[in-house]
Design an enzyme around this catalytic site. Structure first.
Site, PDB file in Angstrom:
ATOM      1  N   TYR A  54       0.874  -1.262  -0.060  1.00  0.00           N
ATOM      2  CA  TYR A  54       0.155  -0.162   0.027  1.00  0.00           C
ATOM      3  C   TYR A  54       0.987   1.294  -0.003  1.00  0.00           C
ATOM      4  O   TYR A  54       0.217   2.288  -0.138  1.00  0.00           O
ATOM      5  CB  TYR A  54      -0.870   0.005   1.141  1.00  0.00           C
ATOM      6  CG  TYR A  54      -1.789  -1.080   1.340  1.00  0.00           C
ATOM      7  CD1 TYR A  54      -2.997  -1.114   0.183  1.00  0.00           C
ATOM      8  CD2 TYR A  54      -1.721  -2.420   2.090  1.00  0.00           C
ATOM      9  CE1 TYR A  54      -3.766  -2.242   0.154  1.00  0.00           C
ATOM     10  CE2 TYR A  54      -2.630  -3.447   1.940  1.00  0.00           C
ATOM     11  CZ  TYR A  54      -3.643  -3.303   1.102  1.00  0.00           C
ATOM     12  OH  TYR A  54      -4.441  -4.408   1.045  1.00  0.00           O
ATOM     13  N   ASN A  76     -14.399   5.489   5.178  1.00  0.00           N
ATOM     14  CA  ASN A  76     -14.579   4.469   6.125  1.00  0.00           C
ATOM     15  C   ASN A  76     -13.666   4.627   7.227  1.00  0.00           C
ATOM     16  O   ASN A  76     -14.023   4.072   8.385  1.00  0.00           O
ATOM     17  CB  ASN A  76     -14.541   3.138   5.494  1.00  0.00           C
ATOM     18  CG  ASN A  76     -15.674   2.793   4.640  1.00  0.00           C
ATOM     19  OD1 ASN A  76     -16.638   3.380   4.896  1.00  0.00           O
ATOM     20  ND2 ASN A  76     -15.303   2.098   3.387  1.00  0.00           N
ATOM     21  N   ASP A 104      -6.458  10.885   3.125  1.00  0.00           N
ATOM     22  CA  ASP A 104      -6.794  11.352   1.908  1.00  0.00           C
ATOM     23  C   ASP A 104      -8.390  11.685   1.894  1.00  0.00           C
ATOM     24  O   ASP A 104      -8.998  11.247   2.699  1.00  0.00           O
ATOM     25  CB  ASP A 104      -6.655  10.107   0.975  1.00  0.00           C
ATOM     26  CG  ASP A 104      -7.560   8.955   1.415  1.00  0.00           C
ATOM     27  OD1 ASP A 104      -7.524   8.304   2.344  1.00  0.00           O
ATOM     28  OD2 ASP A 104      -8.313   8.617   0.456  1.00  0.00           O
TER      29      ASP A 104
END
Length: 186
Positions: free
Chosen positions: A14, A113, A92
């Site tokens: 990631y 989320n 972000d």
């Protein structure tokens, strides 16, 4: 004591993805302070400490994955007996144009989320820096692939040369108590 908590996903896979821009920016700040992250399993996070103007500061990268960030935040607040107002979250925001930064205290999750998890576990009275990540590519590939995709070379340069510096200024304003809600554009 203050906590700077970055949102992102653990693991090399990631690195440099849009969802991990918080991790990337907090790494820049940790490097500037000359500190290194260490795994702290009881907090489900990688943490480094610094003292700035006599106040202890924790830089935190949860290892819970993005959507469960609130678990790490709750553990830290409980252990250190802090309030959500003692936390600055960096994350972000795919509904903000790339190159835009927005600072708020409280507010809605806007579908994020990680913020939903934080709201569920600690409430919404924390400060946060939203880093705009939106581009035309998002409309072509969809939100999930977009946030897990990597920034292109031009975006990485802007993040390194402009966004990191602006984020550090905002962190310093949070730490000295002078942070205010606003938006700034590249």
């Amino acid at each position: 004591m203050k906590i700077i908590l970055a949102l992102g996903n653990p693991g090399e896979k990631y690195t440099n993805t849009r969802h991990n821009v918080g991790f990337s920016l907090i790494d820049v700040y940790a490097d500037r302070l000359g500190t290194a992250f260490q795994a702290k399993s009881k907090f489900s996070a990688d943490i480094t400490e610094a003292t700035i103007d006599g106040e202890k500061i924790l830089l935190v990268k949860p290892t819970t994955f993005y959507n469960d960030t609130g678990l790490a935040a709750r553990a830290l607040l409980d252990f250190y007996k802090l309030t959500p107002g003692d936390i600055l979250v960096i994350h972000d925001d795919i509904v903000l144009d790339f190159g835009k930064i927005r600072v708020r205290q409280g507010g809605e999750s806007a579908g994020n989320n990680g913020l939903k998890s934080l709201h569920h576990h600690i409430g919404d009275n924390f400060w946060h820096i939203r880093i705009g990540a939106d581009s035309l590519l998002r409309k072509q590939i969809g939100d999930t692939d977009f946030v897990l995709g990597k920034f292109n070379a031009d975006e990485q340069k802007i993040l390194r040369d402009w966004t990191a510096a602006e984020t550090i200024k905002l962190i310093e304003k949070f730490l000295d108590g002078s942070i205010e809600p606003f938006s700034v554009r590249l």
